[in-house]
Design an enzyme around this catalytic site. Structure first.
Site, PDB file in Angstrom:
ATOM      1  N   ASP A   1       4.289  -4.227  -7.215  1.00  0.00           N
ATOM      2  CA  ASP A   1       3.697  -3.173  -6.688  1.00  0.00           C
ATOM      3  C   ASP A   1       4.315  -1.737  -7.385  1.00  0.00           C
ATOM      4  O   ASP A   1       3.882  -0.824  -6.918  1.00  0.00           O
ATOM      5  CB  ASP A   1       3.988  -3.002  -5.271  1.00  0.00           C
ATOM      6  CG  ASP A   1       5.305  -3.177  -4.771  1.00  0.00           C
ATOM      7  OD1 ASP A   1       6.020  -4.095  -5.048  1.00  0.00           O
ATOM      8  OD2 ASP A   1       5.983  -2.244  -4.231  1.00  0.00           O
TER       9      ASP A   1
ATOM     10  N   ASP B   1       7.264   4.944 -10.035  1.00  0.00           N
ATOM     11  CA  ASP B   1       8.132   4.651  -8.741  1.00  0.00           C
ATOM     12  C   ASP B   1       9.588   4.672  -8.904  1.00  0.00           C
ATOM     13  O   ASP B   1      10.433   3.395  -9.404  1.00  0.00           O
ATOM     14  CB  ASP B   1       7.633   3.080  -8.098  1.00  0.00           C
ATOM     15  CG  ASP B   1       6.352   3.731  -6.897  1.00  0.00           C
ATOM     16  OD1 ASP B   1       5.874   4.800  -7.215  1.00  0.00           O
ATOM     17  OD2 ASP B   1       6.362   2.809  -6.161  1.00  0.00           O
TER      18      ASP B   1
ATOM     19  N   GLY C   1       7.141   6.897   6.629  1.00  0.00           N
ATOM     20  CA  GLY C   1       5.937   7.943   5.413  1.00  0.00           C
ATOM     21  C   GLY C   1       6.563   9.089   4.840  1.00  0.00           C
ATOM     22  O   GLY C   1       6.218   9.740   4.134  1.00  0.00           O
TER      23      GLY C   1
ATOM     24  N   GLY D   1       2.447   3.788   1.520  1.00  0.00           N
ATOM     25  CA  GLY D   1       3.005   3.915   2.853  1.00  0.00           C
ATOM     26  C   GLY D   1       3.704   5.428   3.153  1.00  0.00           C
ATOM     27  O   GLY D   1       4.020   5.724   4.133  1.00  0.00           O
ATOM     28  N   ARG D   2       3.845   6.157   1.808  1.00  0.00           N
ATOM     29  CA  ARG D   2       4.180   7.627   2.149  1.00  0.00           C
ATOM     30  C   ARG D   2       3.625   8.361   1.068  1.00  0.00           C
ATOM     31  O   ARG D   2       4.174   9.344   0.850  1.00  0.00           O
ATOM     32  CB  ARG D   2       5.652   7.514   2.007  1.00  0.00           C
ATOM     33  CG  ARG D   2       6.256   6.787   0.927  1.00  0.00           C
ATOM     34  CD  ARG D   2       7.836   7.292   0.924  1.00  0.00           C
ATOM     35  NE  ARG D   2       8.648   6.465   0.017  1.00  0.00           N
ATOM     36  CZ  ARG D   2       9.835   6.673  -0.261  1.00  0.00           C
ATOM     37  NH1 ARG D   2      10.662   7.577   0.419  1.00  0.00           N
ATOM     38  NH2 ARG D   2      10.459   6.056  -1.006  1.00  0.00           N
TER      39      ARG D   2
ATOM     40  N   LYS E   1       4.316  12.241  -2.590  1.00  0.00           N
ATOM     41  CA  LYS E   1       5.241  11.443  -2.224  1.00  0.00           C
ATOM     42  C   LYS E   1       5.958  12.067  -1.158  1.00  0.00           C
ATOM     43  O   LYS E   1       6.719  12.991  -1.343  1.00  0.00           O
ATOM     44  CB  LYS E   1       6.005  10.800  -3.300  1.00  0.00           C
ATOM     45  CG  LYS E   1       6.724   9.597  -2.894  1.00  0.00           C
ATOM     46  CD  LYS E   1       7.338   8.804  -4.154  1.00  0.00           C
ATOM     47  CE  LYS E   1       8.200   7.861  -3.711  1.00  0.00           C
ATOM     48  NZ  LYS E   1       8.891   7.173  -5.103  1.00  0.00           N
TER      49      LYS E   1
ATOM     50  N   GLY F   1       0.940  -1.168  -0.159  1.00  0.00           N
ATOM     51  CA  GLY F   1      -0.058   0.029  -0.122  1.00  0.00           C
ATOM     52  C   GLY F   1       0.787   1.537  -0.011  1.00  0.00           C
ATOM     53  O   GLY F   1       2.169   1.188   0.070  1.00  0.00           O
TER      54      GLY F   1
ATOM     55  N   ARG G   1       3.149  13.962  -7.615  1.00  0.00           N
ATOM     56  CA  ARG G   1       3.254  13.385  -8.835  1.00  0.00           C
ATOM     57  C   ARG G   1       1.850  13.446  -9.472  1.00  0.00           C
ATOM     58  O   ARG G   1       1.081  13.221  -8.706  1.00  0.00           O
ATOM     59  CB  ARG G   1       3.934  12.269  -8.869  1.00  0.00           C
ATOM     60  CG  ARG G   1       3.954  11.498  -7.697  1.00  0.00           C
ATOM     61  CD  ARG G   1       4.846  10.075  -7.760  1.00  0.00           C
ATOM     62  NE  ARG G   1       4.051   9.054  -7.191  1.00  0.00           N
ATOM     63  CZ  ARG G   1       4.491   7.911  -6.940  1.00  0.00           C
ATOM     64  NH1 ARG G   1       5.793   7.417  -7.476  1.00  0.00           N
ATOM     65  NH2 ARG G   1       4.083   6.854  -6.287  1.00  0.00           N
TER      66      ARG G   1
END
Ligand code: AMP
Ligand code: MG
Length: 520
Positions: free
Chosen positions: A269, A279, A135, A102-103, A122, A100, A192
């Site tokens: 992910d 990412d 986070g 997380g940050r 982010k 998930g 983003r």
């Protein structure tokens, strides 16, 4: 600052019933509501004017107090409900369960010029998915994500985009090399943007829990907004959906191979359902051509995500997505057919992409050999991929004897280009020359074509590091310089010739240049 809000993800999909920001397993929900952490003293470092306008803002908004407040997380834009998305994933080949955002915290979706954009911060603080993390994000990794997203876009590679880069004003503790040396670094927040941030892992989460009701909801939602041309909810549509995701994923990876980009953490992910690069962590750019290279020190042993393995990993990841979607179709064969196709399509498209890098317009049955022979040459002695292909466009028919001199600049150790190595290169140039005689393009025409697929400027690992070193001393000029340079990666920019150069020697083994960890 006026935005045309159009929230769909958090309105149409099931929300976590627990409103507390505590770390936990979240069931039967695609997201949890959570507000960004309020940063102490945010400061705007850079904004992408093109993206600011794409989401419907004006250039003057960038310098407004509201822009700073909304895109740093100080204030919540009226009538919006920020949320973190629930997803799972396979990391380095192993099932990792729930992960998930997380940050990352999604602020809202907007519609502008008939396009949908989800905006996400982010490094915006803890969420129910933060697990052991804080986070937050550090400035170095934020600069890398910020610059590379836009650079990839201008290279023509599908990617998430960025809106702004801000300092949070808070320090973040990191063990950059995972060697026990923790240090405080500057914290940062990147805003983003993408049509959606849904990943393969969002589907895997529900499938793993046998929550097929929500798996279907998520799939129907994704098709409705991002693949509407595929049709109404049905098994056939789900298969078409998988086929389209496979196709886009492959296209994205072929682009990576073309420009020499190594993602570094192709976990499921980190695979966008849109087939966009997402990412930016320990990614890197090939300097010397090497199928075995990975920038990610966390992956040093197995090199699972090395340059030459990216197409295979794309397939492996698609297999995980197929497994996740299977319950909606309950037939394995259509998925198998599509996955088998990936392999074939990869070979055809890869060959076509390499032809384009060589300026070959027509197909010849001996092209595969010509290309493999070239790859063998490139591996003989450290050869800079970007410089080699760019200089190769100067090749003139019948002049194969001087070709080696034309590409001298690409060699890291020119003294090694002698004897057998030199002979092998000369043999290849001769074969290339012969092959070019089967084409109809003039030398200058071929050059023009080649220069549209072989970039002159890429975000070399050391270039990002130089920008980071300056930024740590509060000097952001290089961020802007590189940002502007990389907007026209295929253009000749004589004033920027210093960036068309091999990696300097100091960067060969420097942390941040050739070695990056997942710490960010
Ligand atoms: P990544 O390897 O960056 O794609 O991250 C893998 C998972 O770890 C995702 O669920 C991230 O949200 C989470 N994560 C990474 N860094 C942090 C952090 N500093 N705090 C909380 N979660 C994090
Ligand atoms: Mg990730």
């Amino acid at each position: 600052m006026r935005l045309n809000l159009s929230d769909t993800f958090n309105k149409e999909l099931p929300t976590d019933s627990n409103n507390k920001n505590t770390r936990r397993q979240v069931f039967e929900a695609t997201h949890s509501y959570v507000n960004p952490k309020v940063p102490s003293e945010p400061e705007l470092i850079h904004a992408s004017h093109q993206m600011v306008e794409a989401i419907g803002l004006e250039e003057k908004d960038i310098s407004s107090k509201e822009f700073l407040e909304i895109f740093s997380g100080i204030k919540i834009y009226p009538k919006t409900k920020p949320y973190a998305m629930a997803y799972a994933g396979h990391q380095f080949g192993n099932w990792a369960g729930q992960l998930g955002d997380g940050r990352a915290i999604n602020l809202f979706e907007v519609e502008h010029d008939n396009k949908r954009w989800a905006v996400q911060l982010k490094g915006a603080g803890e969420t129910p998915y933060s697990r052991q993390g804080d986070g937050l994000a550090v400035l170095r990794s934020s600069i890398r994500e910020y610059l590379c997203s836009e650079a990839m876009h201008y290279l023509g590679v599908p990617t998430t985009r960025v809106l702004s880069l801000m300092l949070s004003g808070d320090d973040v503790l990191r063990d950059m090399l995972y060697d026990g040396n923790r240090e405080y670094e500057k914290g940062a927040i990147v805003a983003r943007v993408a049509p959606t941030f849904i990943r393969f892992g969002n589907f895997e989460l529900f499938a793993a829990r046998k929550d097929y009701k929500n798996l279907k909801k998520l799939t129907d939602y994704t098709i409705k907004y991002f693949y509407p041309e595929l049709g109404q909810q049905s098994k056939e549509t789900y298969i078409k959906f998988f086929k389209e995701v496979s196709k886009r994923t492959l296209e994205m990876i072929i682009h990576w191979q073309r420009v020499g980009f190594v993602h570094g953490v192709m976990n499921t992910d980190n695979m966008s359902i849109l087939g966009s690069t997402i990412d930016y962590g320990p990614y890197g750019w090939l300097e010397d051509f090497d199928f075995g290279w990975t920038p990610n020190t966390t992956d040093k042993q197995n090199k699972r995500y090395r340059f030459g393995n990216q197409p295979n990993i794309g397939l492996w990841n698609l297999l995980q997505l197929a497994n996740a979607l299977y319950p909606l179709v309950e037939e394995a064969e259509p998925f198998e057919t599509i996955l088998n196709h990936y392999q074939k399509d990869f070979e055809t498209q890869s060959l076509q992409m390499m032809r384009s890098k060589l300026g070959l317009k027509h197909a010849d049955e001996e092209d595969s050999k010509l290309i493999t022979d070239l790859e063998d040459c490139l591996l003989l002695s450290e050869t800079d991929m970007t410089i080699f292909f760019r200089l190769l466009s100067d090749f003139k028919k019948n002049e194969f004897e001087v070709a080696i001199e034309q590409i001298q600049e690409a060699f890291y150790k020119p003294e090694e280009i002698k004897g057998k190595v030199l002979e092998q290169w000369q043999g290849w140039f001769k074969a290339y020359d012969k092959r070019l005689h089967k084409e109809t393009l003039r030398d200058d025409e071929r050059k023009a074509h080649m220069n549209k697929v072989n970039p002159k400027y890429v975000l070399r690992n050391y270039m990002a590091q130089l920008a980071i070193d300056d930024a740590n001393k509060n000097d952001y000029n290089l961020i802007d310089e590189l940002f502007e340079l990389l907007k026209q990666p295929y253009a000749e920019q004589p004033e920027n010739d210093k960036w068309f150069a091999k990696r300097p020697d100091w960067a060969r083994h420097k942390v941040g240049c050739s070695m990056l960890s997942c710490s960010s």
